[in-house]
Design a protein around this motif. Structure first.
Motif, PDB file in Angstrom:
ATOM      1  N   ALA A  85      51.558  38.746  39.380  1.00  0.00           N
ATOM      2  CA  ALA A  85      50.170  39.118  39.690  1.00  0.00           C
ATOM      3  C   ALA A  85      49.752  40.417  39.014  1.00  0.00           C
ATOM      4  CB  ALA A  85      49.996  39.251  41.189  1.00  0.00           C
ATOM      5  N   SER A  86      50.695  41.180  38.502  1.00  0.00           N
ATOM      6  CA  SER A  86      50.332  42.465  37.905  1.00  0.00           C
ATOM      7  C   SER A  86      50.395  42.475  36.381  1.00  0.00           C
ATOM      8  CB  SER A  86      51.248  43.563  38.452  1.00  0.00           C
ATOM      9  OG  SER A  86      52.577  43.320  38.058  1.00  0.00           O
ATOM     10  N   ARG A  87      50.836  41.405  35.778  1.00  0.00           N
ATOM     11  CA  ARG A  87      50.990  41.396  34.323  1.00  0.00           C
ATOM     12  C   ARG A  87      50.374  40.135  33.732  1.00  0.00           C
ATOM     13  NH1 ARG A  87      54.123  45.584  32.803  1.00  0.00           N
ATOM     14  NH2 ARG A  87      55.628  46.287  34.341  1.00  0.00           N
ATOM     15  N   THR A 144      44.519  36.701  32.846  1.00  0.00           N
ATOM     16  CA  THR A 144      43.856  36.484  34.129  1.00  0.00           C
ATOM     17  C   THR A 144      44.430  35.274  34.840  1.00  0.00           C
ATOM     18  OG1 THR A 144      41.839  37.421  33.209  1.00  0.00           O
ATOM     19  CG2 THR A 144      41.613  36.144  35.209  1.00  0.00           C
ATOM     20  N   ARG A 188      47.450  34.028  34.579  1.00  0.00           N
ATOM     21  CA  ARG A 188      48.794  34.343  35.077  1.00  0.00           C
ATOM     22  C   ARG A 188      48.716  35.203  36.340  1.00  0.00           C
ATOM     23  NH1 ARG A 188      54.068  35.442  31.793  1.00  0.00           N
ATOM     24  NH2 ARG A 188      55.392  36.182  33.456  1.00  0.00           N
ATOM     25  N   ARG A 189      47.800  36.157  36.360  1.00  0.00           N
ATOM     26  CA  ARG A 189      47.636  36.981  37.564  1.00  0.00           C
ATOM     27  C   ARG A 189      47.144  36.136  38.733  1.00  0.00           C
ATOM     28  NH1 ARG A 189      44.889  40.526  33.940  1.00  0.00           N
ATOM     29  NH2 ARG A 189      42.998  40.117  35.132  1.00  0.00           N
ATOM     30  N   GLY A 226      50.054  34.288  40.120  1.00  0.00           N
ATOM     31  CA  GLY A 226      50.871  35.208  40.913  1.00  0.00           C
ATOM     32  C   GLY A 226      50.283  35.453  42.290  1.00  0.00           C
TER      33      GLY A 226
END
Length: 99
Positions: free
Chosen positions: A33-35, A38, A40-41, A44
């Motif tokens: 969620a931090s890397r 959009t 992929r986050r 996460g």
């Protein structure tokens, strides 16, 4: 044939399952969620919602308080709204010159 039916699950097993999710899955969700992009986050954040819901279902079983499973139900209803809000703000048009 005796002894083939499983016995009741001990409360320590429920707590251990919740701990495994918190120790193994939550860091992976936070990392995703931090890397990255959009999407992929967003994945996460969805994974974190799923893990949190599972933990909220396991802990009442560990503490033998089945009434607390209502919290998991409320979380399951509200977490898709959080994902939609995240998606809305992640794809919101940016004002000109806001780089």
């Amino acid at each position: 044939m005796t002894g083939l039916a499983p016995g009741p699950v001990s409360t320590g097993s429920w707590a251990a399952a919740a701990l495994v999710l918190l120790v193994a899955a939550w860091p992976a969700c936070t990392w995703a969620a931090s890397r990255g992009s959009t999407v992929r986050r967003l994945v996460g954040a969805c994974m974190a919602n799923t893990v949190t819901g599972a933990v909220l279902l396991l802990l009442p079983m560990a503490y033998e308080r089945p009434a607390y499973q209502d919290l998991a139900l409320v979380f399951a209803v509200l977490s898709p709204a959080g994902v939609l809000i995240f998606t809305r703000f992640a794809h919101a048009p940016r004002p000109p010159g806001d780089d």
